[in-house]
Design a protein around this motif. Structure first.
Motif, PDB file in Angstrom:
ATOM      1  N   MET A  24       0.821  -1.202   0.000  1.00  0.00           N
ATOM      2  CA  MET A  24       0.000   0.000   0.000  1.00  0.00           C
ATOM      3  C   MET A  24       0.860   1.259   0.000  1.00  0.00           C
ATOM      4  O   MET A  24       0.557   2.218  -0.716  1.00  0.00           O
ATOM      5  CB  MET A  24      -0.957  -0.017   1.191  1.00  0.00           C
ATOM      6  CG  MET A  24      -2.055  -1.055   1.042  1.00  0.00           C
ATOM      7  SD  MET A  24      -3.059  -1.296   2.529  1.00  0.00           S
ATOM      8  CE  MET A  24      -3.642   0.347   2.851  1.00  0.00           C
ATOM      9  N   PRO A  35      -4.594   6.958  -0.056  1.00  0.00           N
ATOM     10  CA  PRO A  35      -4.331   6.400   1.276  1.00  0.00           C
ATOM     11  C   PRO A  35      -5.621   6.162   2.045  1.00  0.00           C
ATOM     12  O   PRO A  35      -6.493   7.008   2.075  1.00  0.00           O
ATOM     13  CB  PRO A  35      -3.466   7.460   1.957  1.00  0.00           C
ATOM     14  CG  PRO A  35      -3.661   8.709   1.177  1.00  0.00           C
ATOM     15  CD  PRO A  35      -4.083   8.318  -0.204  1.00  0.00           C
ATOM     16  N   ASP A  36      -5.718   4.997   2.642  1.00  0.00           N
ATOM     17  CA  ASP A  36      -6.837   4.660   3.514  1.00  0.00           C
ATOM     18  C   ASP A  36      -6.289   4.710   4.939  1.00  0.00           C
ATOM     19  O   ASP A  36      -5.751   3.729   5.447  1.00  0.00           O
ATOM     20  CB  ASP A  36      -7.371   3.269   3.174  1.00  0.00           C
ATOM     21  CG  ASP A  36      -8.601   2.902   3.980  1.00  0.00           C
ATOM     22  OD1 ASP A  36      -8.777   3.438   5.099  1.00  0.00           O
ATOM     23  OD2 ASP A  36      -9.382   2.058   3.510  1.00  0.00           O
ATOM     24  N   LYS A  38      -7.629   4.934   7.909  1.00  0.00           N
ATOM     25  CA  LYS A  38      -8.207   4.043   8.932  1.00  0.00           C
ATOM     26  C   LYS A  38      -7.651   2.630   8.786  1.00  0.00           C
ATOM     27  O   LYS A  38      -7.392   1.962   9.775  1.00  0.00           O
ATOM     28  CB  LYS A  38      -9.727   4.044   8.856  1.00  0.00           C
ATOM     29  CG  LYS A  38     -10.325   5.331   9.372  1.00  0.00           C
ATOM     30  CD  LYS A  38     -11.821   5.234   9.475  1.00  0.00           C
ATOM     31  CE  LYS A  38     -12.352   6.572   9.924  1.00  0.00           C
ATOM     32  NZ  LYS A  38     -13.303   6.490  10.977  1.00  0.00           N
ATOM     33  N   LEU A  39      -7.464   2.189   7.557  1.00  0.00           N
ATOM     34  CA  LEU A  39      -6.896   0.858   7.335  1.00  0.00           C
ATOM     35  C   LEU A  39      -5.446   0.804   7.809  1.00  0.00           C
ATOM     36  O   LEU A  39      -5.048  -0.130   8.498  1.00  0.00           O
ATOM     37  CB  LEU A  39      -6.995   0.464   5.862  1.00  0.00           C
ATOM     38  CG  LEU A  39      -6.424  -0.904   5.497  1.00  0.00           C
ATOM     39  CD1 LEU A  39      -7.074  -2.023   6.318  1.00  0.00           C
ATOM     40  CD2 LEU A  39      -6.586  -1.156   4.007  1.00  0.00           C
TER      41      LEU A  39
END
Length: 142
Positions: A24, A35-36, A38-39
């Motif tokens: 990622m 960009p995630d 929370k992940l």
């Protein structure tokens, strides 16, 4: 043998998380993935909450028993012990990097006006109770 199977499966799970983080980050850096956050935060939390709080404490006694039974394993066990000792600092560094990224307005839009909106502040203040409890859910500033 059951203990070794469990540890092997746990290592595969931890390796999958680390691989996903690396992948990622590469994709975000190349601009191919948004960009995630929370992940990312959940993944870093998992590394600390599971690996450091549950997995390593179960491995350490096993390593001590192995050292007593197999002197030729001393080198490998010393290397594993060093990795375990370094893991909290490495996870903390990863968490700090993520925190800096989240806080950097060059990377993340920060709705400053929404966060300072009196109605939003009042709605969040209502979530603060008189004693500790579960953390409140994330807010959505206007």
């Amino acid at each position: 043998m059951e203990a070794l199977r469990i540890i092997s499966e746990e290592h595969q799970s931890l390796a999958s998380i680390l691989h996903a983080i690396r992948f990622m980050l590469k994709e975000v850096g190349a601009g191919r993935l948004a960009p995630d956050l929370k992940l990312f935060q959940a993944m870093v939390h998992y590394l600390d909450a599971y690996a450091e709080q549950r997995h390593h404490p179960r491995e350490d006694p096993l390593f001590a028993r192995l050292a007593g039974r197999s002197p030729e394993a001393a080198g490998a066990l010393a290397q594993l012990a060093a990795q375990h000792a370094a893991a909290p600092a490495r996870i903390a560094a990863l968490q700090q990097a993520l925190d800096r990224y989240v806080a950097d307005p060059a990377f993340v839009a920060v709705p400053v006006n929404g966060l300072l909106d009196p109605a939003y502040v009042a709605s969040r203040a209502k979530l603060i109770g008189g004693r500790a409890g579960d953390p409140p859910t994330d807010g959505e500033p206007p």
